[in-house]
Design a protein around this motif. Structure first.
Motif, mmCIF file in Angstrom:
data_model
loop_
_atom_site.group_PDB
_atom_site.id
_atom_site.type_symbol
_atom_site.label_atom_id
_atom_site.label_comp_id
_atom_site.label_asym_id
_atom_site.label_seq_id
_atom_site.Cartn_x
_atom_site.Cartn_y
_atom_site.Cartn_z
ATOM 1 N N LEU A 111 107.485 -57.413 -43.311
ATOM 2 C CA LEU A 111 107.652 -56.357 -42.320
ATOM 3 C C LEU A 111 108.248 -56.936 -41.050
ATOM 4 O O LEU A 111 107.957 -58.074 -40.681
ATOM 5 C CB LEU A 111 106.310 -55.699 -41.997
ATOM 6 N N SER A 112 109.073 -56.128 -40.401
ATOM 7 C CA SER A 112 109.652 -56.497 -39.113
ATOM 8 C C SER A 112 109.347 -55.403 -38.107
ATOM 9 O O SER A 112 109.217 -54.230 -38.471
ATOM 10 C CB SER A 112 111.172 -56.673 -39.218
ATOM 11 N N CYS A 113 109.239 -55.794 -36.855
ATOM 12 C CA CYS A 113 109.045 -54.828 -35.776
ATOM 13 C C CYS A 113 109.850 -55.304 -34.585
ATOM 14 O O CYS A 113 109.611 -56.400 -34.060
ATOM 15 C CB CYS A 113 107.573 -54.719 -35.414
ATOM 16 N N ALA A 114 110.796 -54.492 -34.179
ATOM 17 C CA ALA A 114 111.669 -54.839 -33.069
ATOM 18 C C ALA A 114 111.433 -53.899 -31.899
ATOM 19 O O ALA A 114 111.297 -52.689 -32.086
ATOM 20 C CB ALA A 114 113.126 -54.774 -33.507
ATOM 21 N N ALA A 115 111.403 -54.464 -30.717
ATOM 22 C CA ALA A 115 111.250 -53.669 -29.497
ATOM 23 C C ALA A 115 112.611 -53.398 -28.893
ATOM 24 O O ALA A 115 113.429 -54.307 -28.753
ATOM 25 C CB ALA A 115 110.380 -54.401 -28.483
ATOM 26 N N SER A 116 112.839 -52.154 -28.542
ATOM 27 C CA SER A 116 114.085 -51.792 -27.863
ATOM 28 C C SER A 116 113.748 -51.100 -26.550
ATOM 29 O O SER A 116 112.638 -50.601 -26.356
ATOM 30 C CB SER A 116 114.921 -50.865 -28.739
ATOM 31 N N GLY A 117 114.714 -51.123 -25.642
ATOM 32 C CA GLY A 117 114.528 -50.450 -24.360
ATOM 33 C C GLY A 117 113.736 -51.260 -23.362
ATOM 34 O O GLY A 117 113.314 -50.743 -22.335
ATOM 35 N N SER A 118 113.550 -52.557 -23.671
ATOM 36 C CA SER A 118 112.774 -53.382 -22.753
ATOM 37 C C SER A 118 113.128 -54.842 -22.929
ATOM 38 O O SER A 118 113.397 -55.287 -24.050
ATOM 39 C CB SER A 118 111.281 -53.194 -22.995
ATOM 40 N N SER A 119 113.065 -55.558 -21.824
ATOM 41 C CA SER A 119 113.248 -57.010 -21.894
ATOM 42 C C SER A 119 111.926 -57.718 -21.622
ATOM 43 O O SER A 119 111.892 -58.919 -21.402
ATOM 44 C CB SER A 119 114.302 -57.471 -20.876
ATOM 45 N N LEU A 120 110.854 -56.964 -21.650
ATOM 46 C CA LEU A 120 109.545 -57.549 -21.387
ATOM 47 C C LEU A 120 109.183 -58.566 -22.454
ATOM 48 O O LEU A 120 109.504 -58.392 -23.626
ATOM 49 C CB LEU A 120 108.471 -56.456 -21.375
ATOM 50 N N THR A 121 108.501 -59.606 -22.028
ATOM 51 C CA THR A 121 107.868 -60.505 -22.988
ATOM 52 C C THR A 121 106.419 -60.048 -23.104
ATOM 53 O O THR A 121 105.613 -60.261 -22.199
ATOM 54 C CB THR A 121 107.924 -61.962 -22.509
#
Length: 115
Positions: A20-30
């Protein structure tokens, strides 16, 4: 706004593997922590694994030795490698990310382990 998008679910036979993969978009937060949770009908959502920003991982007893969670901070993406899958691993898997007091959830991806 932050969106978490999971991918990689599907149907697999007992003993098989999925990633499984999960990618965050709309943010550069760590994000401080990432997590994978799962839920079956009529049951509460349960923790599968978490990983901190430093890479420390925690696993549910039921998946220890079979699942491996990892994160790629540069890509703002986490992965869940699931090996030796069992029918009881069948569930909707949700991605979670936390930044300070803000919590974000993905839409979920179905994993079905069946022959």
């Amino acid at each position: 706004q932050v969106q978490l998008v999971e991918s990689g679910g599907g149907l697999v036979q007992p003993g098989g593997s999925l990633r499984l993969s999960c990618a965050a978009s709309g943010s550069s937060l760590t994000f401080n922590t990432w997590g994978w949770y799962r839920q079956t009908p009529g049951k509460e959502r349960e923790l599968v694994a978490t990983v901190t920003s430093g890479g420390d991982t925690v696993y549910a007893d039921s998946v220890k030795g079979r699942f491996t969670m990892s994160r790629d901070n540069a890509k703002n993406t986490v992965y869940l490698q699931m090996n030796s899958l069992k029918p009881e691993d069948t569930a909707v898997y949700y991605c979670h990310a936390r930044f300070v007091v803000s919590n974000y959830w993905g839409q979920g991806t179905q994993v079905t382990v069946s022959s």
